[in-house]
Write an enzyme that holds these catalytic residues in place. Sequence first.
Site, PDB file in Angstrom:
ATOM      1  N   ASN A 182      -0.807   2.522   5.618  1.00  0.00           N
ATOM      2  CA  ASN A 182       0.043   1.464   5.073  1.00  0.00           C
ATOM      3  C   ASN A 182       0.617   0.714   6.267  1.00  0.00           C
ATOM      4  O   ASN A 182       1.263   1.320   7.119  1.00  0.00           O
ATOM      5  CB  ASN A 182       1.172   2.081   4.220  1.00  0.00           C
ATOM      6  CG  ASN A 182       2.316   1.118   3.956  1.00  0.00           C
ATOM      7  OD1 ASN A 182       3.469   1.509   3.966  1.00  0.00           O
ATOM      8  ND2 ASN A 182       2.028  -0.146   3.736  1.00  0.00           N
ATOM      9  N   GLY A 183       0.355  -0.586   6.335  1.00  0.00           N
ATOM     10  CA  GLY A 183       0.854  -1.373   7.454  1.00  0.00           C
ATOM     11  C   GLY A 183      -0.192  -2.368   7.890  1.00  0.00           C
ATOM     12  O   GLY A 183      -1.184  -2.596   7.184  1.00  0.00           O
ATOM     13  N   GLU A 211      16.045 -17.393 -11.639  1.00  0.00           N
ATOM     14  CA  GLU A 211      15.527 -16.052 -11.915  1.00  0.00           C
ATOM     15  C   GLU A 211      14.662 -16.042 -13.188  1.00  0.00           C
ATOM     16  O   GLU A 211      13.615 -15.393 -13.229  1.00  0.00           O
ATOM     17  CB  GLU A 211      16.716 -15.062 -12.015  1.00  0.00           C
ATOM     18  CG  GLU A 211      16.362 -13.638 -12.384  1.00  0.00           C
ATOM     19  CD  GLU A 211      15.434 -12.917 -11.406  1.00  0.00           C
ATOM     20  OE1 GLU A 211      15.174 -13.435 -10.317  1.00  0.00           O
ATOM     21  OE2 GLU A 211      14.931 -11.844 -11.774  1.00  0.00           O
ATOM     22  N   LYS A 214       5.256  -4.339  -5.644  1.00  0.00           N
ATOM     23  CA  LYS A 214       6.704  -4.216  -5.780  1.00  0.00           C
ATOM     24  C   LYS A 214       7.403  -4.184  -4.425  1.00  0.00           C
ATOM     25  O   LYS A 214       8.501  -4.677  -4.281  1.00  0.00           O
ATOM     26  CB  LYS A 214       7.023  -2.944  -6.563  1.00  0.00           C
ATOM     27  CG  LYS A 214       8.485  -2.794  -6.843  1.00  0.00           C
ATOM     28  CD  LYS A 214       8.741  -2.354  -8.243  1.00  0.00           C
ATOM     29  CE  LYS A 214      10.176  -2.530  -8.626  1.00  0.00           C
ATOM     30  NZ  LYS A 214      10.473  -3.916  -9.000  1.00  0.00           N
ATOM     31  N   HIS A 270      17.414 -36.786 -10.049  1.00  0.00           N
ATOM     32  CA  HIS A 270      17.024 -37.217  -8.699  1.00  0.00           C
ATOM     33  C   HIS A 270      15.530 -37.067  -8.463  1.00  0.00           C
ATOM     34  O   HIS A 270      15.108 -36.896  -7.321  1.00  0.00           O
ATOM     35  CB  HIS A 270      17.837 -36.443  -7.655  1.00  0.00           C
ATOM     36  CG  HIS A 270      19.301 -36.711  -7.767  1.00  0.00           C
ATOM     37  ND1 HIS A 270      19.867 -37.927  -7.432  1.00  0.00           N
ATOM     38  CD2 HIS A 270      20.322 -35.942  -8.243  1.00  0.00           C
ATOM     39  CE1 HIS A 270      21.174 -37.886  -7.664  1.00  0.00           C
ATOM     40  NE2 HIS A 270      21.471 -36.704  -8.155  1.00  0.00           N
ATOM     41  N   TRP A 305      -2.847  -2.677  -1.599  1.00  0.00           N
ATOM     42  CA  TRP A 305      -2.565  -4.090  -1.841  1.00  0.00           C
ATOM     43  C   TRP A 305      -3.263  -4.814  -0.699  1.00  0.00           C
ATOM     44  O   TRP A 305      -2.900  -4.661   0.464  1.00  0.00           O
ATOM     45  CB  TRP A 305      -1.060  -4.345  -1.817  1.00  0.00           C
ATOM     46  CG  TRP A 305      -0.686  -5.742  -2.223  1.00  0.00           C
ATOM     47  CD1 TRP A 305      -0.502  -6.197  -3.484  1.00  0.00           C
ATOM     48  CD2 TRP A 305      -0.446  -6.860  -1.355  1.00  0.00           C
ATOM     49  NE1 TRP A 305      -0.167  -7.528  -3.469  1.00  0.00           N
ATOM     50  CE2 TRP A 305      -0.125  -7.965  -2.174  1.00  0.00           C
ATOM     51  CE3 TRP A 305      -0.475  -7.041   0.026  1.00  0.00           C
ATOM     52  CZ2 TRP A 305       0.164  -9.211  -1.651  1.00  0.00           C
ATOM     53  CZ3 TRP A 305      -0.189  -8.299   0.540  1.00  0.00           C
ATOM     54  CH2 TRP A 305       0.129  -9.371  -0.302  1.00  0.00           C
ATOM     55  N   GLU A 349       5.903 -15.007 -12.562  1.00  0.00           N
ATOM     56  CA  GLU A 349       5.414 -13.740 -12.025  1.00  0.00           C
ATOM     57  C   GLU A 349       4.534 -12.969 -13.000  1.00  0.00           C
ATOM     58  O   GLU A 349       3.511 -12.414 -12.605  1.00  0.00           O
ATOM     59  CB  GLU A 349       6.661 -12.921 -11.668  1.00  0.00           C
ATOM     60  CG  GLU A 349       6.432 -11.659 -10.947  1.00  0.00           C
ATOM     61  CD  GLU A 349       7.745 -11.004 -10.546  1.00  0.00           C
ATOM     62  OE1 GLU A 349       8.767 -11.174 -11.251  1.00  0.00           O
ATOM     63  OE2 GLU A 349       7.749 -10.301  -9.533  1.00  0.00           O
ATOM     64  N   ARG A 371       3.210  -0.076  -5.202  1.00  0.00           N
ATOM     65  CA  ARG A 371       3.031  -0.654  -3.870  1.00  0.00           C
ATOM     66  C   ARG A 371       1.717  -1.423  -3.740  1.00  0.00           C
ATOM     67  O   ARG A 371       1.420  -1.974  -2.677  1.00  0.00           O
ATOM     68  CB  ARG A 371       3.089   0.441  -2.803  1.00  0.00           C
ATOM     69  CG  ARG A 371       4.393   1.223  -2.816  1.00  0.00           C
ATOM     70  CD  ARG A 371       4.383   2.333  -1.799  1.00  0.00           C
ATOM     71  NE  ARG A 371       4.471   1.824  -0.454  1.00  0.00           N
ATOM     72  CZ  ARG A 371       5.596   1.577   0.196  1.00  0.00           C
ATOM     73  NH1 ARG A 371       6.745   1.810  -0.386  1.00  0.00           N
ATOM     74  NH2 ARG A 371       5.574   1.110   1.418  1.00  0.00           N
ATOM     75  N   CYS A 380       0.838  -1.197   0.000  1.00  0.00           N
ATOM     76  CA  CYS A 380       0.000   0.000   0.000  1.00  0.00           C
ATOM     77  C   CYS A 380       0.876   1.251   0.000  1.00  0.00           C
ATOM     78  O   CYS A 380       1.978   1.260   0.542  1.00  0.00           O
ATOM     79  CB  CYS A 380      -0.935   0.106   1.204  1.00  0.00           C
ATOM     80  SG  CYS A 380      -2.038  -1.292   1.362  1.00  0.00           S
ATOM     81  N   LYS A 436      10.629 -15.008 -13.297  1.00  0.00           N
ATOM     82  CA  LYS A 436      10.050 -13.988 -14.200  1.00  0.00           C
ATOM     83  C   LYS A 436       8.831 -14.550 -14.915  1.00  0.00           C
ATOM     84  O   LYS A 436       7.805 -13.882 -15.024  1.00  0.00           O
ATOM     85  CB  LYS A 436      11.064 -13.517 -15.251  1.00  0.00           C
ATOM     86  CG  LYS A 436      12.243 -12.723 -14.765  1.00  0.00           C
ATOM     87  CD  LYS A 436      11.936 -11.306 -14.357  1.00  0.00           C
ATOM     88  CE  LYS A 436      11.640 -11.208 -12.900  1.00  0.00           C
ATOM     89  NZ  LYS A 436      12.616 -10.907 -11.936  1.00  0.00           N
TER      90      LYS A 436
HETATM   91  O1  M6R Z   1      12.595  -4.828  -2.814  1.00  0.00           O
HETATM   92  P1  M6R Z   1      13.219  -6.203  -2.690  1.00  0.00           P
HETATM   93  O2  M6R Z   1      14.365  -6.407  -3.598  1.00  0.00           O
HETATM   94  O3  M6R Z   1      13.561  -6.533  -1.260  1.00  0.00           O
HETATM   95  O4  M6R Z   1      12.076  -7.209  -3.130  1.00  0.00           O
HETATM   96  C1  M6R Z   1      12.245  -8.583  -2.967  1.00  0.00           C
HETATM   97  C2  M6R Z   1      11.256  -9.361  -3.803  1.00  0.00           C
HETATM   98  O5  M6R Z   1       9.944  -9.110  -3.376  1.00  0.00           O
HETATM   99  C3  M6R Z   1      11.352  -9.027  -5.299  1.00  0.00           C
HETATM  100  O6  M6R Z   1      12.649  -9.193  -5.754  1.00  0.00           O
HETATM  101  C4  M6R Z   1      10.424  -9.910  -6.122  1.00  0.00           C
HETATM  102  O7  M6R Z   1      10.871 -11.219  -6.057  1.00  0.00           O
HETATM  103  C5  M6R Z   1      10.385  -9.384  -7.553  1.00  0.00           C
HETATM  104  N1  M6R Z   1       9.086  -8.868  -7.850  1.00  0.00           N
HETATM  105  C6  M6R Z   1      10.720 -10.409  -8.581  1.00  0.00           C
HETATM  106  O8  M6R Z   1      10.727  -9.870  -9.870  1.00  0.00           O
END
Ligand code: M6R
Length: 580
Positions: A99-100, A456, A575, A479, A73, A463, A27, A2, A460
């Site tokens: 926010n919180g 990674e 984010k 395995h 959020w 996500e 956010r 948020c 992606k």
């Molecule tokens: O702000 P941060 O780097 O601490 O965030 C960590 C993860 O939430 C962030 O990297 C998340 O995995 C990404 N959205 C992936 O693309």
Amino acid sequence: MCGICAGIGHENQIDDVVCGLKKLEYRGYDSSGIAFLKNGEIQAIKSVGQIKNLEKKIDDEVCSHVVIGHTRWATHGSVCEENAHPHISQNGEFAMVHNGIVENFENLKGNLNCNFKSQTDTEVFVNLVEAESGTPLERLMKASRKVVGSFAVALLHKNTNSIFLAKRKSPLMVAVGKDGVFAGSDISVFAGKFDFCYIFEDDEFAIMEEDGVKFFDLNGNQISKKAVDIRDFDFYDEDLNEDFYMLKEIKEQPAALRKTYFKFFSEGLQFDFEAIKKFKSFHFIACGTAYHSCLLGAQFIQQFCKKDCKVSIASEFRYGSNIYSKNCLYVFVSQSGETADTMACASLVKEKGLKVMCVTNVPYCSLNKLADFVLPTFAGREVAVASTKAYTTQVFTLLIFALFLNDKATRLQDELKRFVLNLENLQFNECLLEEISKFKKIFFIGREQDYVSALEGALKLKEIAYLNCLGMPAGELKHGTLALIDPQTLVIAISTQRALKGKMESNIEEIKARGGKVLLISNFKHNVETDFFVELPDFDEMFMPIVSIIPLQQLALNFALKLGYNPDKPRNLAKSVTVE
Ligand code: M6R
């Protein structure tokens, strides 16, 4: 998650607050809303979904000098207008954006005699304020004492031409200009309008008025705070000149890496490498993509400095039986510097009297404030939820960091420079996408540093394209997971380390023998037939994790677009993950 913002000034603040919310949309974008004072009354406008939906509901003639806003959020309660902020207290005296998380909201709710309209913890908080006695600030302070959890709040009181602010654990900052005062969850809301801002500490409060801001501690004593200079902050590249931020940010990677190089080697970045060299070991801790950077950071330090490294996922480290050591440096990597799990681990380490280093992309973030050593990354503002340029700059920064610790950086300076000057943005072949987009089962495999790219690359694709895929070490296939390989399976094999070429070839053969299809991503030829091939430019091995991830980012982006998804705003994500 948020985002909150608030504006009070001589002119109408509606547009500024909506514009601030757009900057904070990363956010969360489940719903958004504003509340404002109009003729001694509080009015609110809310909408489900992105801020553009809210904008459509705000008529041109809506005007107010005192406005608060929120982008949500969802944590407590589903995504609907009733649960959207701002929340107004039962008697209409107060409106709050938050926010919180109010962890004890169920208990508090039981003691309030209210008809709650939403399922949120924030509605409990604002009614708690209303139930207290005294001035609005005193009532906010009394309510805050009863709250367990985290909050950055902005509060309107219908009879007071002011905005009240409070902060515990969630970020909050405020800036004063000649036309008014503005507050928000991060520094980006001040872009182009303010040169300085004040950053709240926990349990600090403030009253924003048209001509300035006054700060208070939890006992109501007025306190003075020092403003920080934000003129150097990189607001420059926020405008969207591509269809999507993710595409823009993928393309910005070569420039961000060049910037990183020049910061270290010609712009005299201040960092105390000598102090770091005294540590005998390193423990890297992070979440998500930043955790993947940590895996590479640890490999670089072990390879170049021969020092022992551990890597932990923050949410695991936090409750694990860790062995702590004062000879170990605890390194926290985070783009935002606000991730709740990462922050909690950093606080835990600090409480034990141990040393904390952080690698962050956002200046003045919460993590920087508690760290003993801050190593900034220079990705510039990353807006898309899926991390791209923040990741590659983290990896490059950790590589340079490891080289400096082993006094190799200066010797390898030319090589580093050649890399950043020659790296181009890598495109993903459209025809190839057409071919591989028919696969519903996708594995990513690699060894050592290529294994990290596999993790990674898979993250992606999950996500933003919502594909059920898995990144794993190539040697682990046999395995168990090999049982899943069939002609409907695509395995994306990343192979950039010549010493491991033979091992990767064997793994590819094993997949082919089971009818699986293979897309090989490499900078050299292999002695094995694959169904598809993406050729990477050939750089020194230490740079290849940065090179190999770029086509995988492109692949995820193109996949998402092909399936009709907005890559910038993936479902269920935000984010800055400020919940644990
Ligand atoms: O702000 P941060 O780097 O601490 O965030 C960590 C993860 O939430 C962030 O990297 C998340 O995995 C990404 N959205 C992936 O693309």
